[in-house]
Design a protein around this motif. Structure first.
Motif, mmCIF file in Angstrom:
data_model
loop_
_atom_site.group_PDB
_atom_site.id
_atom_site.type_symbol
_atom_site.label_atom_id
_atom_site.label_comp_id
_atom_site.label_asym_id
_atom_site.label_seq_id
_atom_site.Cartn_x
_atom_site.Cartn_y
_atom_site.Cartn_z
ATOM 1 N N UNK A 81 -4.067 -4.818 -0.221
ATOM 2 C CA UNK A 81 -4.948 -4.326 -1.270
ATOM 3 C C UNK A 81 -4.322 -4.512 -2.645
ATOM 4 N N UNK A 82 -5.169 -4.639 -3.649
ATOM 5 C CA UNK A 82 -4.732 -4.673 -5.047
ATOM 6 C C UNK A 82 -5.519 -3.610 -5.795
ATOM 7 N N UNK A 83 -4.803 -2.787 -6.519
ATOM 8 C CA UNK A 83 -5.392 -1.753 -7.370
ATOM 9 C C UNK A 83 -5.187 -2.203 -8.815
ATOM 10 N N UNK A 84 -6.232 -2.124 -9.630
ATOM 11 C CA UNK A 84 -6.106 -2.506 -11.042
ATOM 12 C C UNK A 84 -6.609 -1.363 -11.916
ATOM 13 N N UNK A 91 -2.743 -2.902 -15.689
ATOM 14 C CA UNK A 91 -1.618 -2.736 -14.762
ATOM 15 C C UNK A 91 -2.125 -2.823 -13.324
ATOM 16 N N UNK A 92 -1.339 -3.522 -12.478
ATOM 17 C CA UNK A 92 -1.704 -3.717 -11.077
ATOM 18 C C UNK A 92 -0.707 -3.035 -10.162
ATOM 19 N N UNK A 93 -1.223 -2.595 -9.035
ATOM 20 C CA UNK A 93 -0.404 -2.117 -7.926
ATOM 21 C C UNK A 93 -0.858 -2.925 -6.715
ATOM 22 N N UNK A 94 0.070 -3.616 -6.094
ATOM 23 C CA UNK A 94 -0.261 -4.464 -4.953
ATOM 24 C C UNK A 94 0.362 -3.882 -3.696
ATOM 25 N N UNK A 95 -0.410 -3.853 -2.635
ATOM 26 C CA UNK A 95 0.042 -3.297 -1.371
ATOM 27 C C UNK A 95 -0.460 -1.883 -1.199
ATOM 28 N N UNK A 96 -0.209 -1.330 -0.030
ATOM 29 C CA UNK A 96 -0.639 0.022 0.278
ATOM 30 C C UNK A 96 0.068 0.996 -0.660
ATOM 31 N N UNK A 97 -0.704 1.896 -1.246
ATOM 32 C CA UNK A 97 -0.179 2.904 -2.161
ATOM 33 C C UNK A 97 -0.348 4.284 -1.525
ATOM 34 N N UNK A 99 -11.226 -7.567 6.553
ATOM 35 C CA UNK A 99 -10.385 -8.033 7.656
ATOM 36 C C UNK A 99 -8.886 -7.825 7.392
ATOM 37 N N UNK A 100 -8.556 -7.080 6.366
ATOM 38 C CA UNK A 100 -7.164 -6.841 5.966
ATOM 39 C C UNK A 100 -6.627 -5.575 6.642
ATOM 40 N N UNK A 101 -5.636 -5.704 7.536
ATOM 41 C CA UNK A 101 -5.070 -4.523 8.196
ATOM 42 C C UNK A 101 -4.490 -3.508 7.217
ATOM 43 N N UNK A 102 -3.858 -3.980 6.168
ATOM 44 C CA UNK A 102 -3.286 -3.055 5.188
ATOM 45 C C UNK A 102 -4.389 -2.281 4.464
ATOM 46 N N UNK A 103 -5.527 -2.922 4.234
ATOM 47 C CA UNK A 103 -6.661 -2.241 3.601
ATOM 48 C C UNK A 103 -7.223 -1.166 4.528
ATOM 49 N N UNK A 104 -7.273 -1.456 5.816
ATOM 50 C CA UNK A 104 -7.727 -0.451 6.778
ATOM 51 C C UNK A 104 -6.761 0.733 6.789
#
Length: 130
Positions: free
Chosen positions: A104-107, A112-118, A58-63
């Motif tokens: 979104x969160x990328x690990x 190391x994490x990246x948070x948000x749209x990449x 349900x996350x617009x940024x993930x879509x």
């Protein structure tokens, strides 16, 4: 309380405003376009590198993140669904264990994490770092 990164907020607003962030927009997200071979290759490289992508249906940024990859590459991503605890309890537990607070969160396996749209270029550079 849900924490939103600036990139996540910007993507949510671009994709439908405050209602979309809350999951109340009433419209289904647009289907992802077809993937290119380069998008598919990047999804495979992320998976092979051990990167995990945590998100919510349900996350617009993930879509939006998924649309950057396209349909077939999106299906190849090392994705963990955080918002379906009844249907996917092991994935929901993995999200809790990883202390996911924003989507979104990328690990990376290094932690190391990246948070948000990449962007795809950012992800490519990230997994190529020594």
């Amino acid at each position: 309380m849900r924490h939103w990164s600036i990139a996540t907020l910007a993507a949510a607003l671009a994709l439908g405003g405050h209602g979309a962030m809350a999951g109340n927009s009433g419209t289904a997200p647009a289907a992802a376009p077809a993937s290119t071979p380069a998008q598919e290759a990047l999804a495979d490289q992320l998976s092979q590198a051990g990167v995990k992508y945590y998100g919510s249906w349900r996350c617009p940024a993930c879509h939006y993140q998924g649309r950057l990859f396209g349909q077939s590459a999106m299906e190849r991503l090392p994705y963990v669904e955080c918002a379906k605890p009844n249907a996917l309890p092991q994935q929901a537990q993995a999200c809790r264990a990883a202390e996911i607070e924003a989507f979104p969160t990328w690990i990376h396996p290094s932690g190391e994490r990246r948070i948000g749209v990449q962007s795809l270029n950012e992800l490519q550079r990230w997994i190529q770092q020594p």
